[in-house]
Motif scaffolding. Structure first.
Motif, PDB file in Angstrom:
ATOM      1  N   THR A  79      -4.371  -7.710   4.739  1.00 48.76           N
ATOM      2  CA  THR A  79      -3.974  -8.609   3.658  1.00 48.76           C
ATOM      3  C   THR A  79      -2.456  -8.640   3.557  1.00 48.76           C
ATOM      4  OG1 THR A  79      -4.064  -6.887   1.955  1.00 48.76           O
ATOM      5  CG2 THR A  79      -6.104  -8.109   2.394  1.00 48.76           C
ATOM      6  N   TYR A  80      -1.922  -9.769   3.108  1.00 51.86           N
ATOM      7  CA  TYR A  80      -0.465  -9.953   3.120  1.00 51.86           C
ATOM      8  C   TYR A  80       0.044 -10.652   1.871  1.00 51.86           C
ATOM      9  CZ  TYR A  80      -2.194 -14.508   4.503  1.00 51.86           C
ATOM     10  OH  TYR A  80      -2.897 -15.683   4.535  1.00 51.86           O
TER      11      TYR A  80
ATOM     12  N   MET B  14      -3.040  -7.715  -1.435  1.00 48.05           N
ATOM     13  CA  MET B  14      -2.383  -6.418  -1.232  1.00 48.05           C
ATOM     14  C   MET B  14      -2.536  -5.556  -2.484  1.00 48.05           C
ATOM     15  SD  MET B  14       1.081  -7.633   0.774  1.00 48.05           S
ATOM     16  CE  MET B  14       1.900  -6.064   0.615  1.00 48.05           C
TER      17      MET B  14
ATOM     18  N   ALA C 210      -0.602   1.026   4.769  1.00 46.64           N
ATOM     19  CA  ALA C 210       0.396  -0.004   5.066  1.00 46.64           C
ATOM     20  C   ALA C 210       0.268  -0.397   6.539  1.00 46.64           C
ATOM     21  CB  ALA C 210       1.795   0.524   4.778  1.00 46.64           C
TER      22      ALA C 210
ATOM     23  N   GLY D 269       2.046  -5.839   5.275  1.00 44.39           N
ATOM     24  CA  GLY D 269       0.843  -5.989   4.461  1.00 44.39           C
ATOM     25  C   GLY D 269       0.105  -4.692   4.274  1.00 44.39           C
ATOM     26  N   VAL D 270      -1.155  -4.839   3.904  1.00 42.76           N
ATOM     27  CA  VAL D 270      -2.032  -3.714   3.638  1.00 42.76           C
ATOM     28  C   VAL D 270      -3.291  -3.891   4.482  1.00 42.76           C
ATOM     29  CG1 VAL D 270      -3.496  -2.625   1.876  1.00 42.76           C
ATOM     30  CG2 VAL D 270      -1.167  -3.326   1.305  1.00 42.76           C
TER      31      VAL D 270
END
Length: 143
Positions: A6-7, A11, A28, A57-58
């Motif tokens: 996800t970005y 996040m 991360a 992102g995550v």
């Protein structure tokens, strides 16, 4: 069980768990060869391929199968799910799914870089009220 990079708004762990109906471990990560841009009139970004760019992102690890239908519905027609290889902070790589802005909607993107810190300061409350605390989880929502 598969990973999700996800970005943008996802996040935020609270938004991600509300959307997916699950809590997952996360780390991360970054994705080379893409950039994220603001979407006109929205608090969330779109991500598109871009040589020499990198998106922080995550990475959510081992999402349950039930999360994917919810994510697909939440992301809506502007995004397509795509498999990518992300880089972790320690240099290792992982294969993950992410949501890329569809080329047919590119005119909605604004030049410049979408900023997560700005989203946290000025956009998260509005985004949460509009897309998470509403019926948007039952229909189309953004990334």
């Amino acid at each position: 069980m598969q990973h999700c990079f996800t970005y943008g708004s996802l996040m935020c762990e609270d938004i991600m768990s509300a959307v997916t109906g699950a809590r997952s471990r996360f780390v991360a990560a970054s994705l080379d060869g893409y950039r994220r841009q603001p979407v006109r009139g929205q608090a969330y970004p779109g991500m598109v391929p871009a040589t020499e760019a990198c998106v922080p992102g995550v990475l959510y690890l081992d999402l349950p199968a039930s999360a994917w239908l919810r994510l697909d519905r939440f992301e809506g027609e502007e995004y397509e799910r795509r498999q990518v290889v992300v880089r972790l902070q320690d240099g290792r790589t992982e294969t993950a799914w992410t949501y890329v802005f569809r080329p047919g909607y590119a005119a909605r993107l604004v030049d410049g870089e979408w900023e997560f810190e700005r989203f946290l300061r000025t956009g998260k409350a509005r985004f949460t009220a509009q897309y998470v605390d509403s019926d948007a989880l039952e229909g189309d929502g953004p990334a």
